[in-house]
Design a protein around this motif. Sequence first.
Motif, PDB file in Angstrom:
ATOM      1  N   GLN A   1      -9.372   6.532   3.749  1.00 29.28           N
ATOM      2  CA  GLN A   1      -9.903   5.322   3.128  1.00 29.28           C
ATOM      3  C   GLN A   1     -10.038   4.202   4.153  1.00 29.28           C
ATOM      4  O   GLN A   1     -11.004   3.429   4.121  1.00 29.28           O
ATOM      5  N   HIS A   2      -9.085   4.131   5.075  1.00 28.62           N
ATOM      6  CA  HIS A   2      -9.201   3.120   6.130  1.00 28.62           C
ATOM      7  C   HIS A   2     -10.321   3.458   7.105  1.00 28.62           C
ATOM      8  O   HIS A   2     -11.007   2.553   7.612  1.00 28.62           O
TER       9      HIS A   2
ATOM     10  N   GLU B   1       0.839  -1.203   0.000  1.00 28.28           N
ATOM     11  CA  GLU B   1       0.000   0.000   0.000  1.00 28.28           C
ATOM     12  C   GLU B   1       0.871   1.249   0.000  1.00 28.28           C
ATOM     13  O   GLU B   1       0.569   2.240  -0.679  1.00 28.28           O
TER      14      GLU B   1
ATOM     15  N   HIS C   1      -8.826  -1.220  11.138  1.00 29.29           N
ATOM     16  CA  HIS C   1      -8.760  -0.160  10.129  1.00 29.29           C
ATOM     17  C   HIS C   1      -8.480   1.199  10.782  1.00 29.29           C
ATOM     18  O   HIS C   1      -7.722   2.008  10.231  1.00 29.29           O
TER      19      HIS C   1
ATOM     20  N   GLU D   1     -15.980   2.072   8.863  1.00 32.89           N
ATOM     21  CA  GLU D   1     -17.432   2.300   8.918  1.00 32.89           C
ATOM     22  C   GLU D   1     -18.192   1.147   8.286  1.00 32.89           C
ATOM     23  O   GLU D   1     -19.318   0.834   8.696  1.00 32.89           O
ATOM     24  N   ARG D   2     -17.605   0.508   7.294  1.00 28.08           N
ATOM     25  CA  ARG D   2     -18.293  -0.586   6.587  1.00 28.08           C
ATOM     26  C   ARG D   2     -17.957  -1.954   7.164  1.00 28.08           C
ATOM     27  O   ARG D   2     -18.516  -2.966   6.718  1.00 28.08           O
ATOM     28  N   ALA D   3     -17.064  -2.020   8.129  1.00 32.88           N
ATOM     29  CA  ALA D   3     -16.580  -3.305   8.630  1.00 32.88           C
ATOM     30  C   ALA D   3     -17.695  -4.115   9.269  1.00 32.88           C
ATOM     31  O   ALA D   3     -18.611  -3.581   9.902  1.00 32.88           O
TER      32      ALA D   3
ATOM     33  N   SER E   1     -12.500  -5.767  13.012  1.00 29.45           N
ATOM     34  CA  SER E   1     -12.069  -5.245  11.720  1.00 29.45           C
ATOM     35  C   SER E   1     -12.110  -3.718  11.717  1.00 29.45           C
ATOM     36  O   SER E   1     -11.199  -3.058  11.192  1.00 29.45           O
ATOM     37  N   ALA E   2     -13.155  -3.148  12.304  1.00 27.21           N
ATOM     38  CA  ALA E   2     -13.251  -1.687  12.368  1.00 27.21           C
ATOM     39  C   ALA E   2     -12.088  -1.105  13.156  1.00 27.21           C
ATOM     40  O   ALA E   2     -11.469  -0.114  12.746  1.00 27.21           O
TER      41      ALA E   2
ATOM     42  N   ALA F   1     -13.051   4.893   6.243  1.00 28.54           N
ATOM     43  CA  ALA F   1     -14.264   4.491   5.521  1.00 28.54           C
ATOM     44  C   ALA F   1     -14.464   2.981   5.593  1.00 28.54           C
ATOM     45  O   ALA F   1     -15.595   2.496   5.746  1.00 28.54           O
ATOM     46  N   ARG F   2     -13.372   2.243   5.491  1.00 27.06           N
ATOM     47  CA  ARG F   2     -13.473   0.787   5.629  1.00 27.06           C
ATOM     48  C   ARG F   2     -13.939   0.420   7.035  1.00 27.06           C
ATOM     49  O   ARG F   2     -14.692  -0.557   7.212  1.00 27.06           O
TER      50      ARG F   2
END
Length: 335
Positions: free
Chosen positions: A47-48, A23, A64, A53-55, A60-61, A50-51
Amino acid sequence: MNIADVAAENLTRAAGAGLDLHEYHRVTAGLTSVDDWGPAFTTAARQHLARAERAATPISAGEHCETAARWFHFATLAPHPDQASAAAEADAAMGRALELLDPGARRLEGPAFAGWLRGPADAPATVLVVPGLDSGKEEFHLVTSALLRRGLAVFTMDGPGQGTLAATTTIRPDYHEVIGQVVDALGADRVGLIGLSLGGYYVAESAAHDPRVAAVATVSGPFRLDWQAFPPPLQDLLARRAGGPEAARDFTARVDLTDLAPRIACPLLVVDGGRDVIPGVTNGEPLARLAPRGDHLFVPHGEHLLGNALADWLPRTADWISATLADSQAARRLS
């Protein structure tokens, strides 16, 4: 300085901080000037977030958010108008990560420090992780994790001129005053210290002044600095962190452990890399030699902060700190 050179110089530092190097290469490949550095790294951090928020799970959240904190921190390594904001966002992202991954973590702050205390409440000892000139508490995740896995409590901190405090404070050579405030806040009667880069000077200087330091390790820490020999980018960085060129010259003149090294009574481990060559910086071998209980771990292929040689020093250093603090505790029981 050419942006490709900046990216290459920070590669092993990124590895030592635990960033994904694939990355890192993707983010830095698109840079055309140093002015792009901060925005690109901030974008990667967001971007992390945002990830996160979707985890699908809090773990996982949290992971990120933890990664975002490191990207935000790395955004501060080149001058740009939003440096202070990036440092604040790194601090906030790390706080969110710990809420999710380590809810027992405690925030501690004082006039000259801010950081996170982690680890078991009944830990046998606490280790302070002290960053360097332009590093901060979000950078040394791998060091913190290694110490936590050995059952120690760990306080990862920003001090004057560092991390979230960089926008409102300046670096100071009498860092033992800051360490004293932290130890008081912890209510500890003994601690271990590990300092990285300029943090190595900070912890050695503190060990020479504070008898509550029971073990100290320096990693790529300077023994002495010489302002006149510094390359211009390092002079500029010091001037920004010290509050101007004159203050930076004064600070540099006081970074000299010649007289302090013999006063370090506790065990000391000095970690140096053979490829860590910075004009104006005398590395740590004289410190290990002059300290009464000094030991020198030299890694020939190690670069500055030895992010390219983690297996050669981090496990051994974490083991050394843990064992040394345990020996100190045993000696106290017998006395």
